[in-house]
Design a protein around this motif. Sequence first.
Motif, PDB file in Angstrom:
ATOM      1  N   LEU A 220     117.903 -66.728 -11.484  1.00 19.93           N
ATOM      2  CA  LEU A 220     117.349 -66.049 -10.273  1.00 19.93           C
ATOM      3  C   LEU A 220     117.125 -66.751  -8.776  1.00 19.93           C
ATOM      4  O   LEU A 220     116.543 -65.101  -8.876  1.00 19.93           O
ATOM      5  N   GLY A 221     117.466 -66.715  -9.052  1.00 24.11           N
ATOM      6  CA  GLY A 221     117.043 -66.759  -7.638  1.00 24.11           C
ATOM      7  C   GLY A 221     116.107 -68.629  -7.637  1.00 24.11           C
ATOM      8  O   GLY A 221     115.972 -69.245  -8.078  1.00 24.11           O
ATOM      9  N   LYS A 222     115.052 -68.166  -6.403  1.00 22.29           N
ATOM     10  CA  LYS A 222     114.266 -68.986  -5.996  1.00 22.29           C
ATOM     11  C   LYS A 222     113.010 -68.035  -6.654  1.00 22.29           C
ATOM     12  O   LYS A 222     112.764 -67.049  -6.655  1.00 22.29           O
ATOM     13  N   ILE A 223     112.541 -69.077  -7.273  1.00 23.70           N
ATOM     14  CA  ILE A 223     111.454 -68.565  -8.327  1.00 23.70           C
ATOM     15  C   ILE A 223     109.770 -68.268  -7.789  1.00 23.70           C
ATOM     16  O   ILE A 223     109.720 -69.666  -8.101  1.00 23.70           O
ATOM     17  N   ALA A 224     108.929 -68.119  -7.693  1.00 23.54           N
ATOM     18  CA  ALA A 224     107.425 -68.213  -6.342  1.00 23.54           C
ATOM     19  C   ALA A 224     106.181 -67.724  -7.417  1.00 23.54           C
ATOM     20  O   ALA A 224     105.548 -67.861  -7.632  1.00 23.54           O
ATOM     21  N   GLN A 225     107.117 -66.963  -8.673  1.00 21.24           N
ATOM     22  CA  GLN A 225     105.834 -66.263  -9.745  1.00 21.24           C
ATOM     23  C   GLN A 225     105.794 -65.891 -10.958  1.00 21.24           C
ATOM     24  O   GLN A 225     107.124 -65.655 -11.541  1.00 21.24           O
ATOM     25  N   VAL A 226     105.860 -66.679 -12.160  1.00 23.85           N
ATOM     26  CA  VAL A 226     105.817 -66.765 -13.416  1.00 23.85           C
ATOM     27  C   VAL A 226     104.801 -66.006 -14.197  1.00 23.85           C
ATOM     28  O   VAL A 226     103.057 -65.949 -13.884  1.00 23.85           O
ATOM     29  N   GLN A 227     104.877 -65.324 -14.938  1.00 22.26           N
ATOM     30  CA  GLN A 227     103.682 -64.539 -15.643  1.00 22.26           C
ATOM     31  C   GLN A 227     104.294 -65.059 -16.862  1.00 22.26           C
ATOM     32  O   GLN A 227     104.732 -64.621 -17.593  1.00 22.26           O
ATOM     33  N   ALA A 228     102.232 -64.641 -17.643  1.00 17.90           N
ATOM     34  CA  ALA A 228     102.381 -65.378 -19.521  1.00 17.90           C
ATOM     35  C   ALA A 228     101.652 -64.766 -20.193  1.00 17.90           C
ATOM     36  O   ALA A 228     100.649 -64.388 -19.146  1.00 17.90           O
ATOM     37  N   SER A 229     101.890 -64.066 -21.389  1.00 18.73           N
ATOM     38  CA  SER A 229     100.345 -63.528 -21.809  1.00 18.73           C
ATOM     39  C   SER A 229     100.722 -62.898 -23.504  1.00 18.73           C
ATOM     40  O   SER A 229     101.559 -63.441 -23.861  1.00 18.73           O
TER      41      SER A 229
END
Length: 425
Positions: A175-184
């Motif tokens: 995915l490349g560089k990951i800077a944001q993850v969301q979970a809900s």
Amino acid sequence: MTIDRRTFLSSAAMTAASYQRVMGANDKIRVGLIGSGGQGRSDWKLFLKNPEVVPVAVCDVYEPNLKLGLALAEQAGTASGPVASYKDFRQVIERKDIDAVIVGTPDHWHAIPTIAACQAGKDVYCEKPLSLTVREGRAMVDAARKYNRVVQTGSQQRSGPHYAQAVEMIRGGKLGKIAQVQASLIRNAMPGWGTAVDEKPPSDLDWEMWLGPAPARAYNKMRCLYHFRWWWDYSGGQMTNFGAHDIDIVRWAMNADAPQAVAAFGGRYCLTGAGETPDVQEVLYQFPDWVLTWTTCEMNSARKSGITVHGTNATMRLTRGGIEINGEKWSGLDAKQPGVEQQKYPGTEQHSAHVRNFLDCVKSRKKPNADVEEGYKTAVMCHLGNISMRLGRSLKWDAAQEQIVGDADANRWLTKEYRKPWKLG
């Protein structure tokens, strides 16, 4: 039956010494169920499908649940004799003919039986969230290590092959560089779960034992069974219910133990009737070079639940239903397209696999997929989110010291006072 504490601990020590052997592939595993409600029975069914599992005992303080658990054991036809029934978990743990227990109780009853089972030389499959408080979780980890027990947290997504596939992709840089993850967790539960009056508990429920270490309260049918999740005395709402599942996967994928800081907002704005936990909650977790957000929304279902991982090259949607990856379009100067095409992968079975992993580890003595320490670290994040929201301020977390930095009042929320005579360990 009343069990003297000295006799109980002496018996536990003898039992612990007797179960240190490594089982062979064909050895039977004698199992007791503590907590035969909906989730406990779901676990029980999965255990009973495995040929080496021998049901020995079922325990519940609510007689209808107790009978349902016994019926499942009888239907399985794998018992070596009559399956015993109890209303006090200590009677299960003191039995020397039990190798492992399932703790399927409400959250406020996870720590005490798990620690006692470890002291008694029994392995434990404990439902998630691992604990009701941070300090409980640490005590559970310490007990598992001290007595060399296998303790699996019921975070079954850890045993889902497509979750492992997603983790490999994320860690491998797809995915490349990951800077944001969301979970809900998103659903529309309007208008709520109704109301009920305090009343005398039914004759087939031991309400005093159900409360256990929790504060004394008058019986109310909207406080127990499934609805315990919406009361701070017993649980932590969707933060510790579904949050414990998806935050656990995010930690695994991002190879993260703990956040540096937490800020949370929310409340019970729309749902009416019984319950205290929020119907809307936003939690922000700061890590050194990325951010995680957890969202609870129980008053509108326009968005979708699950995990969304935002990378510079692609975005991943991850749920129990599967994986979906979509490439990102760069728009900066001299942009070179990452060239990630859309990909989809189906979901995989995880519940049976998680139980199978536990049973294999009972034999091999290896750490299970959702080892107690992993369950603890995930529970810490959930508890910090709730503490921040309830106090109305952000928190800095010192993972090495397991303390909230510079906030004595917030640190008091890391534990809860137990109602006598219950103690932790």
